[in-house]
Design a protein around this motif. Sequence first.
Motif, PDB file in Angstrom:
ATOM      1  N   ARG A  51       0.814  -1.212   0.000  1.00  0.00           N
ATOM      2  CA  ARG A  51       0.000   0.000   0.000  1.00  0.00           C
ATOM      3  C   ARG A  51       0.848   1.262   0.000  1.00  0.00           C
ATOM      4  NH1 ARG A  51      -1.556   3.580   3.530  1.00  0.00           N
ATOM      5  NH2 ARG A  51      -0.657   2.470   5.268  1.00  0.00           N
ATOM      6  N   LEU A  52       1.867   1.331   0.833  1.00  0.00           N
ATOM      7  CA  LEU A  52       2.699   2.524   0.931  1.00  0.00           C
ATOM      8  C   LEU A  52       3.493   2.755  -0.353  1.00  0.00           C
ATOM      9  CD1 LEU A  52       3.653   4.882   2.617  1.00  0.00           C
ATOM     10  CD2 LEU A  52       5.368   3.388   3.652  1.00  0.00           C
ATOM     11  N   GLU A  53       4.033   1.693  -0.924  1.00  0.00           N
ATOM     12  CA  GLU A  53       4.779   1.826  -2.176  1.00  0.00           C
ATOM     13  C   GLU A  53       3.859   2.317  -3.303  1.00  0.00           C
ATOM     14  OE1 GLU A  53       7.917  -0.616  -5.007  1.00  0.00           O
ATOM     15  OE2 GLU A  53       6.989  -1.647  -3.311  1.00  0.00           O
ATOM     16  N   ARG A  54       2.640   1.823  -3.335  1.00  0.00           N
ATOM     17  CA  ARG A  54       1.675   2.276  -4.340  1.00  0.00           C
ATOM     18  C   ARG A  54       1.377   3.761  -4.172  1.00  0.00           C
ATOM     19  NH1 ARG A  54      -2.700  -2.751  -4.408  1.00  0.00           N
ATOM     20  NH2 ARG A  54      -1.170  -4.359  -4.931  1.00  0.00           N
ATOM     21  N   GLN A  55       1.177   4.193  -2.948  1.00  0.00           N
ATOM     22  CA  GLN A  55       0.917   5.614  -2.656  1.00  0.00           C
ATOM     23  C   GLN A  55       2.088   6.467  -3.139  1.00  0.00           C
ATOM     24  OE1 GLN A  55      -1.839   6.994  -0.735  1.00  0.00           O
ATOM     25  NE2 GLN A  55      -1.048   8.980  -1.348  1.00  0.00           N
ATOM     26  N   ARG A  56       3.291   6.024  -2.861  1.00  0.00           N
ATOM     27  CA  ARG A  56       4.476   6.765  -3.296  1.00  0.00           C
ATOM     28  C   ARG A  56       4.567   6.835  -4.816  1.00  0.00           C
ATOM     29  NH1 ARG A  56       8.299   4.035   1.241  1.00  0.00           N
ATOM     30  NH2 ARG A  56       7.920   5.578   2.880  1.00  0.00           N
ATOM     31  N   MET A  57       4.208   5.760  -5.488  1.00  0.00           N
ATOM     32  CA  MET A  57       4.220   5.734  -6.951  1.00  0.00           C
ATOM     33  C   MET A  57       3.243   6.766  -7.517  1.00  0.00           C
ATOM     34  SD  MET A  57       4.333   1.591  -7.481  1.00  0.00           S
ATOM     35  CE  MET A  57       4.110   1.594  -9.263  1.00  0.00           C
ATOM     36  N   VAL A  58       2.057   6.818  -6.936  1.00  0.00           N
ATOM     37  CA  VAL A  58       1.043   7.774  -7.389  1.00  0.00           C
ATOM     38  C   VAL A  58       1.515   9.203  -7.125  1.00  0.00           C
ATOM     39  CG1 VAL A  58      -1.303   8.642  -6.973  1.00  0.00           C
ATOM     40  CG2 VAL A  58      -0.888   6.174  -7.225  1.00  0.00           C
ATOM     41  N   ASN A  59       2.014   9.462  -5.927  1.00  0.00           N
ATOM     42  CA  ASN A  59       2.498  10.804  -5.599  1.00  0.00           C
ATOM     43  C   ASN A  59       3.626  11.231  -6.536  1.00  0.00           C
ATOM     44  OD1 ASN A  59       0.689  11.231  -3.527  1.00  0.00           O
ATOM     45  ND2 ASN A  59       2.084  10.556  -1.931  1.00  0.00           N
ATOM     46  N   LEU A  62       2.308  12.305  -9.860  1.00  0.00           N
ATOM     47  CA  LEU A  62       1.585  13.574  -9.812  1.00  0.00           C
ATOM     48  C   LEU A  62       2.494  14.776  -9.577  1.00  0.00           C
ATOM     49  CD1 LEU A  62      -1.618  12.498  -7.891  1.00  0.00           C
ATOM     50  CD2 LEU A  62      -1.364  12.940 -10.350  1.00  0.00           C
ATOM     51  N   GLY A  63       3.750  14.539  -9.296  1.00  0.00           N
ATOM     52  CA  GLY A  63       4.701  15.640  -9.133  1.00  0.00           C
ATOM     53  C   GLY A  63       4.344  16.573  -7.998  1.00  0.00           C
ATOM     54  N   ASP A  64       4.240  17.874  -8.312  1.00  0.00           N
ATOM     55  CA  ASP A  64       4.010  18.869  -7.260  1.00  0.00           C
ATOM     56  C   ASP A  64       2.535  19.081  -6.925  1.00  0.00           C
ATOM     57  OD1 ASP A  64       3.123  20.241  -9.514  1.00  0.00           O
ATOM     58  OD2 ASP A  64       4.068  22.126  -8.931  1.00  0.00           O
ATOM     59  N   PRO A  66       0.160  17.029  -5.257  1.00  0.00           N
ATOM     60  CA  PRO A  66      -0.172  16.804  -3.841  1.00  0.00           C
ATOM     61  C   PRO A  66       0.723  17.652  -2.932  1.00  0.00           C
ATOM     62  CG  PRO A  66       0.240  14.725  -4.983  1.00  0.00           C
ATOM     63  CD  PRO A  66       0.685  15.834  -5.890  1.00  0.00           C
ATOM     64  N   GLY A  67       0.109  18.340  -1.999  1.00  0.00           N
ATOM     65  CA  GLY A  67       0.876  19.102  -1.023  1.00  0.00           C
ATOM     66  C   GLY A  67       1.105  20.554  -1.399  1.00  0.00           C
ATOM     67  N   THR A  68       1.012  20.888  -2.676  1.00  0.00           N
ATOM     68  CA  THR A  68       1.175  22.296  -3.059  1.00  0.00           C
ATOM     69  C   THR A  68      -0.092  22.812  -3.712  1.00  0.00           C
ATOM     70  OG1 THR A  68       2.230  21.677  -5.157  1.00  0.00           O
ATOM     71  CG2 THR A  68       3.692  22.188  -3.320  1.00  0.00           C
ATOM     72  N   ARG A  69      -0.471  22.229  -4.820  1.00  0.00           N
ATOM     73  CA  ARG A  69      -1.678  22.677  -5.523  1.00  0.00           C
ATOM     74  C   ARG A  69      -2.940  22.023  -4.969  1.00  0.00           C
ATOM     75  NH1 ARG A  69       0.418  21.513 -11.364  1.00  0.00           N
ATOM     76  NH2 ARG A  69      -1.793  21.422 -11.781  1.00  0.00           N
ATOM     77  N   VAL A  70      -2.810  20.853  -4.359  1.00  0.00           N
ATOM     78  CA  VAL A  70      -3.937  20.130  -3.760  1.00  0.00           C
ATOM     79  C   VAL A  70      -3.612  19.888  -2.293  1.00  0.00           C
ATOM     80  CG1 VAL A  70      -5.189  17.939  -3.740  1.00  0.00           C
ATOM     81  CG2 VAL A  70      -4.659  19.036  -5.914  1.00  0.00           C
ATOM     82  N   HIS A  71      -4.521  20.274  -1.416  1.00  0.00           N
ATOM     83  CA  HIS A  71      -4.297  20.139   0.024  1.00  0.00           C
ATOM     84  C   HIS A  71      -4.378  18.677   0.479  1.00  0.00           C
ATOM     85  CE1 HIS A  71      -4.524  20.906   4.312  1.00  0.00           C
ATOM     86  NE2 HIS A  71      -5.650  20.215   4.356  1.00  0.00           N
ATOM     87  N   ALA A  72      -5.358  17.933  -0.024  1.00  0.00           N
ATOM     88  CA  ALA A  72      -5.568  16.565   0.436  1.00  0.00           C
ATOM     89  C   ALA A  72      -5.868  15.651  -0.743  1.00  0.00           C
ATOM     90  CB  ALA A  72      -6.715  16.510   1.434  1.00  0.00           C
ATOM     91  N   LEU A  73      -5.223  14.479  -0.738  1.00  0.00           N
ATOM     92  CA  LEU A  73      -5.421  13.498  -1.790  1.00  0.00           C
ATOM     93  C   LEU A  73      -5.542  12.119  -1.155  1.00  0.00           C
ATOM     94  CD1 LEU A  73      -5.439  12.845  -4.849  1.00  0.00           C
ATOM     95  CD2 LEU A  73      -2.967  12.541  -4.665  1.00  0.00           C
ATOM     96  N   ALA A  74      -6.714  11.510  -1.304  1.00  0.00           N
ATOM     97  CA  ALA A  74      -6.936  10.144  -0.814  1.00  0.00           C
ATOM     98  C   ALA A  74      -6.762   9.200  -1.999  1.00  0.00           C
ATOM     99  CB  ALA A  74      -8.341  10.012  -0.250  1.00  0.00           C
TER     100      ALA A  74
END
Length: 84
Positions: A51-59, A62-64, A66-74
């Motif tokens: 699960r964690l590796e998959r999340q990292r792959m998605v992030n 998506l580049g910048d 999550p965390g800059t242009r989007v506050h929250a991403l599930a």
Amino acid sequence: MEALLATAFAPTRLVVSNDSAQHHGHSGDDGSGESHFSVLIESAAFTGKGRLERQRMVNKALGDIPGTRVHALAVKAVAPGESA
């Protein structure tokens, strides 16, 4: 987001939902109407990954966003044949 994820993972299923309206007035709501999103993605690229590796792959894909242009991403990332 959809184009970036489609290019990176060639998903068999991809649903990107804008959940911002549910968070109006909450922390992270910048008033743009594009602050909170959910992603359901199914791809063979996730086979054998945790699960964690998959999340990292998605992030990473998506580049910048999550965390800059989007506050929250599930993210719900599954391999073909796994339940979403």
